[in-house]
Motif scaffolding. Structure first.
Motif: not given
Length: 355
Positions: A105-107, A129-132, A335-341
């Motif tokens: 995911y970092h590449i 490289l993870a396709g994301k 894929d459908n958003g973000v979470v913040h604590g």
């Protein structure tokens, strides 16, 4: 000096010049000869000892020693420490396939320098490289003629400071980042997989909005942790017996924003024009199903989320505000958003009770 001598010296000079320029004697400068590949650079840098251990455990070092090209967003040791990973042996206890996907995911399978990203923009998408897709932003600012240029790069909300960007490798480029990039397929997966949000999950399941977090539509969630509920004396049993019909929807939907953004988006766009909390908030929108109330994010340095009743906007009095949790508990991408604590509740049950 006679013309004959002049001609002799010129002839000798050109003879030496052309002899020195024979192709088999030329040393051609190759830029890549002076740089390490990604695997070797990480191995020999004290700030990446944990990243190196992770790459080794996941069998990715051989890949990063190949021709590439690659862009490596490299979490520092501190970034791993923030997640409770303090020694190389910690990676041995992890699922190797999951660890490999996390590192992929970092590449990026391409070279991406800071200046390849448009200045003062967000959500520039690059497939890893993870396709994301990674969402990259670039903050460029020169506040005054004598001020230093600010040139921060952000990837999924993680900061790559100007001083540790664009590290040239023989097979690509490396940017140090201050957080490990976090990913799950859906926002629902993020929340259900983290026990510190179990009470918030209970509330969403009881009120009927839990399934919404698995849908293929962008949503940003500001998630209060269990301590936020416990601080207000709210137990799991109380949440499980809660009657949604007896409360305004702001009780739970204040945390669900039908939008997509990282904390760094606020930094890139900067403080908005206006005064006070409400003069120019970074974000403000009606709470879905309870439009008399708004969710907003202040454009002050603290960037504290809050809600406000419409008639109070001009007075600039927030009904309630709270703080973000530490950076390693924000910017969790799905894929459908973000979470913040966040550390506190934005609406108490007594404040949303239908009389």
């Amino acid at each position: 000096m006679s013309l004959k001598k002049v001609m002799f010296y010129l002839f000798a000079f050109f003879l030496l010049f052309f002899n020195a320029c024979k192709h088999d004697e030329l040393v051609v400068y190759k830029e890549s000869d002076n740089y390490s590949n990604a695997a070797d650079f990480v191995k020999n840098n004290y700030n990446f000892t944990l990243l190196y251990a992770a790459l080794k455990q996941a069998n990715l070092l051989e890949l990063l020693s190949k021709e590439g090209p690659y862009t490596l967003f490299a979490p520092s040791n501190k970034a791993f420490n923030d997640l409770g990973i303090v020694r190389a042996s910690d990676f041995a206890a992890m699922n190797q396939d999951s660890l490999r996907r996390m590192l992929q995911y970092h590449i990026l399978p391409r070279i991406l320098y800071r200046n390849d990203v448009p200045a003062n923009t967000i959500d520039n998408k690059y497939v890893n490289l993870a396709g994301k897709e990674l969402f990259v932003g670039y903050k460029y600012e020169k506040a005054c003629a004598t001020c230093n240029i600010r040139g921060d790069l952000y990837v999924n909300g993680a900061l790559a400071p100007k001083t540790t960007q664009n590290i040239v490798l023989s097979n690509g480029v490396l940017h140090l980042i201050d957080k490990v990039l976090k990913y799950q397929p859906s926002v629902q997966d993020i929340l259900s997989g983290r026990k510190e949000y179990s009470l918030f999950v209970t509330l969403l399941k009881r009120t009927g909005d839990w399934d919404r977090l698995a849908r293929p539509e962008y949503i940003t969630v500001f998630a209060p942790d269990n301590q936020a509920f416990e601080k207000e004396g709210i137990t799991k049993q109380q949440l499980e017996s809660l009657d949604p019909a007896a409360y305004y929807k702001r009780l739970w939907r204040v945390y669900l924003l039908y939008n997509h953004f990282f904390i760094s988006d606020m930094i890139i766009y900067g403080k908005q024009a206006g005064s006070g909390y409400y003069g120019g908030p970074f974000y403000r929108a009606p709470i879905v199903g309870d439009e008399d109330y708004l969710f907003a994010i202040a454009s002050n340095l603290e960037m504290e989320p809050f809600i406000v009743e419409k008639r109070l906007i001009d007075r600039g009095i927030p009904l309630r505000k709270t703080n973000l949790q530490p950076g390693y508990r924000t910017d969790y991408k799905a894929d459908n958003g973000v979470v913040h604590g966040i550390t506190g509740l934005l609406v108490l049950p007594a404040e949303a009770k239908i009389n």
